[in-house]
Design a protein around this motif. Structure first.
Motif, PDB file in Angstrom:
ATOM      1  N   GLN A  53       0.854  -1.179   0.000  1.00  0.00           N
ATOM      2  CA  GLN A  53       0.000   0.000   0.000  1.00  0.00           C
ATOM      3  C   GLN A  53       0.887   1.224   0.000  1.00  0.00           C
ATOM      4  OE1 GLN A  53      -2.630  -0.050   3.350  1.00  0.00           O
ATOM      5  NE2 GLN A  53      -4.292  -0.865   2.123  1.00  0.00           N
ATOM      6  N   ALA A  54       0.382   2.297  -0.491  1.00  0.00           N
ATOM      7  CA  ALA A  54       1.124   3.556  -0.508  1.00  0.00           C
ATOM      8  C   ALA A  54       1.287   4.061   0.928  1.00  0.00           C
ATOM      9  CB  ALA A  54       0.394   4.585  -1.350  1.00  0.00           C
ATOM     10  N   LEU A  55       2.004   5.135   1.057  1.00  0.00           N
ATOM     11  CA  LEU A  55       2.149   5.795   2.348  1.00  0.00           C
ATOM     12  C   LEU A  55       0.773   6.236   2.837  1.00  0.00           C
ATOM     13  CD1 LEU A  55       5.073   8.125   1.279  1.00  0.00           C
ATOM     14  CD2 LEU A  55       5.284   6.054   2.641  1.00  0.00           C
ATOM     15  N   LEU A  86       1.984   6.287  -5.713  1.00  0.00           N
ATOM     16  CA  LEU A  86       2.780   7.344  -5.088  1.00  0.00           C
ATOM     17  C   LEU A  86       3.064   8.416  -6.120  1.00  0.00           C
ATOM     18  CD1 LEU A  86       5.734   5.495  -3.306  1.00  0.00           C
ATOM     19  CD2 LEU A  86       3.788   6.581  -2.216  1.00  0.00           C
ATOM     20  N   CYS A  87       3.157   9.636  -5.665  1.00  0.00           N
ATOM     21  CA  CYS A  87       3.662  10.709  -6.511  1.00  0.00           C
ATOM     22  C   CYS A  87       5.057  11.035  -5.996  1.00  0.00           C
ATOM     23  CB  CYS A  87       2.769  11.933  -6.441  1.00  0.00           C
ATOM     24  SG  CYS A  87       3.267  13.203  -7.641  1.00  0.00           S
ATOM     25  N   LEU A  88       6.024  11.044  -6.886  1.00  0.00           N
ATOM     26  CA  LEU A  88       7.411  11.368  -6.570  1.00  0.00           C
ATOM     27  C   LEU A  88       7.776  12.606  -7.366  1.00  0.00           C
ATOM     28  CD1 LEU A  88      10.299  10.733  -5.487  1.00  0.00           C
ATOM     29  CD2 LEU A  88      10.579   9.282  -7.499  1.00  0.00           C
ATOM     30  N   GLU A  89       8.365  13.590  -6.686  1.00  0.00           N
ATOM     31  CA  GLU A  89       8.704  14.831  -7.367  1.00  0.00           C
ATOM     32  C   GLU A  89      10.119  15.254  -6.997  1.00  0.00           C
ATOM     33  OE1 GLU A  89       6.646  19.189  -8.172  1.00  0.00           O
ATOM     34  OE2 GLU A  89       5.860  17.914  -6.578  1.00  0.00           O
ATOM     35  N   ALA A  90      10.852  15.777  -7.980  1.00  0.00           N
ATOM     36  CA  ALA A  90      12.148  16.410  -7.763  1.00  0.00           C
ATOM     37  C   ALA A  90      11.978  17.877  -8.109  1.00  0.00           C
ATOM     38  CB  ALA A  90      13.220  15.792  -8.642  1.00  0.00           C
ATOM     39  N   VAL A  91      12.425  18.748  -7.187  1.00  0.00           N
ATOM     40  CA  VAL A  91      12.252  20.184  -7.385  1.00  0.00           C
ATOM     41  C   VAL A  91      13.583  20.882  -7.116  1.00  0.00           C
ATOM     42  CG1 VAL A  91      11.041  22.251  -6.593  1.00  0.00           C
ATOM     43  CG2 VAL A  91       9.852  20.052  -6.605  1.00  0.00           C
ATOM     44  N   ILE A  92      14.052  21.659  -8.081  1.00  0.00           N
ATOM     45  CA  ILE A  92      15.213  22.518  -7.871  1.00  0.00           C
ATOM     46  C   ILE A  92      14.659  23.823  -7.310  1.00  0.00           C
ATOM     47  CG2 ILE A  92      17.154  23.744  -8.933  1.00  0.00           C
ATOM     48  CD1 ILE A  92      17.474  20.697  -8.940  1.00  0.00           C
ATOM     49  N   SER A  93      14.988  24.107  -6.049  1.00  0.00           N
ATOM     50  CA  SER A  93      14.427  25.275  -5.389  1.00  0.00           C
ATOM     51  C   SER A  93      15.370  26.479  -5.401  1.00  0.00           C
ATOM     52  CB  SER A  93      14.050  24.929  -3.943  1.00  0.00           C
ATOM     53  OG  SER A  93      15.166  24.404  -3.260  1.00  0.00           O
ATOM     54  N   LYS A  94      16.663  26.228  -5.675  1.00  0.00           N
ATOM     55  CA  LYS A  94      17.628  27.325  -5.737  1.00  0.00           C
ATOM     56  C   LYS A  94      18.646  26.993  -6.819  1.00  0.00           C
ATOM     57  CE  LYS A  94      20.638  30.093  -2.832  1.00  0.00           C
ATOM     58  NZ  LYS A  94      21.160  30.292  -1.476  1.00  0.00           N
ATOM     59  N   GLY A  95      18.845  27.902  -7.745  1.00  0.00           N
ATOM     60  CA  GLY A  95      19.764  27.662  -8.850  1.00  0.00           C
ATOM     61  C   GLY A  95      19.022  27.233 -10.101  1.00  0.00           C
ATOM     62  N   VAL A  96      19.790  26.764 -11.077  1.00  0.00           N
ATOM     63  CA  VAL A  96      19.244  26.406 -12.376  1.00  0.00           C
ATOM     64  C   VAL A  96      19.050  24.901 -12.472  1.00  0.00           C
ATOM     65  CG1 VAL A  96      19.683  26.465 -14.868  1.00  0.00           C
ATOM     66  CG2 VAL A  96      20.366  28.393 -13.434  1.00  0.00           C
ATOM     67  N   CYS A  97      17.907  24.491 -12.959  1.00  0.00           N
ATOM     68  CA  CYS A  97      17.626  23.078 -13.185  1.00  0.00           C
ATOM     69  C   CYS A  97      18.231  22.664 -14.519  1.00  0.00           C
ATOM     70  CB  CYS A  97      16.124  22.836 -13.196  1.00  0.00           C
ATOM     71  SG  CYS A  97      15.690  21.090 -13.379  1.00  0.00           S
ATOM     72  N   PRO A  98      19.037  21.592 -14.540  1.00  0.00           N
ATOM     73  CA  PRO A  98      19.578  21.129 -15.815  1.00  0.00           C
ATOM     74  C   PRO A  98      18.459  20.569 -16.690  1.00  0.00           C
ATOM     75  CG  PRO A  98      20.106  19.577 -14.081  1.00  0.00           C
ATOM     76  CD  PRO A  98      19.446  20.752 -13.424  1.00  0.00           C
ATOM     77  N   PRO A  99      18.685  20.459 -18.007  1.00  0.00           N
ATOM     78  CA  PRO A  99      17.657  19.934 -18.893  1.00  0.00           C
ATOM     79  C   PRO A  99      17.199  18.521 -18.492  1.00  0.00           C
ATOM     80  CG  PRO A  99      19.491  20.808 -20.160  1.00  0.00           C
ATOM     81  CD  PRO A  99      19.883  20.869 -18.720  1.00  0.00           C
ATOM     82  N   GLU A 100      18.131  17.731 -17.916  1.00  0.00           N
ATOM     83  CA  GLU A 100      17.777  16.400 -17.452  1.00  0.00           C
ATOM     84  C   GLU A 100      18.589  16.091 -16.198  1.00  0.00           C
ATOM     85  OE1 GLU A 100      17.998  11.860 -19.055  1.00  0.00           O
ATOM     86  OE2 GLU A 100      17.521  13.431 -20.493  1.00  0.00           O
TER      87      GLU A 100
END
Length: 107
Positions: A53-55, A86-100
């Motif tokens: 089961q999910a969280l 589940l939902c999984l997310e990666a977030v760049i909160s400071k600086g530049v996010c690379p294309p991948e």
């Protein structure tokens, strides 16, 4: 879709403090229903096998990270979208996010 190395890495980091070894060991059976690149990172909807089961709906797990060369900071976060996903997310909160994002970029 198969779970990616990056998604697997993120889940291990997020779930380790919770000692949720059942989910970590089930990773080969996890299926990605949706994977979307965003301007700040990505998000994925992950289908869990029937045995898991999910969280709990109120649980949201977060793990901060730094990217080596880009001097960027961000975090992985996951939560239960339903009883079986589940939902999984990666977030760049400071600086530049690379294309991948890739594992090699993480400090």
């Amino acid at each position: 879709m198969q779970i990616s190395r990056l998604e697997s890495f993120a889940l291990e980091k997020l779930l380790q403090p919770q000692s949720n070894h059942a989910l970590v060991t089930a990773q080969p059976a996890l299926r990605v229903l949706e994977r979307v690149q965003t301007t700040a990172g990505f998000y994925s909807i992950i289908q869990l096998p029937a045995s898991l089961q999910a969280l709990q709906n109120s649980t949201e797990l977060e793990w901060p990270f730094k990217l080596k060369r880009l001097k960027a900071k961000g975090y992985f976060v996951c939560w239960a979208e339903s009883e079986t996903t589940l939902c999984l997310e990666a977030v760049i909160s400071k600086g530049v996010c690379p294309p991948e994002l890739s594992l090699e970029q993480f400090a």
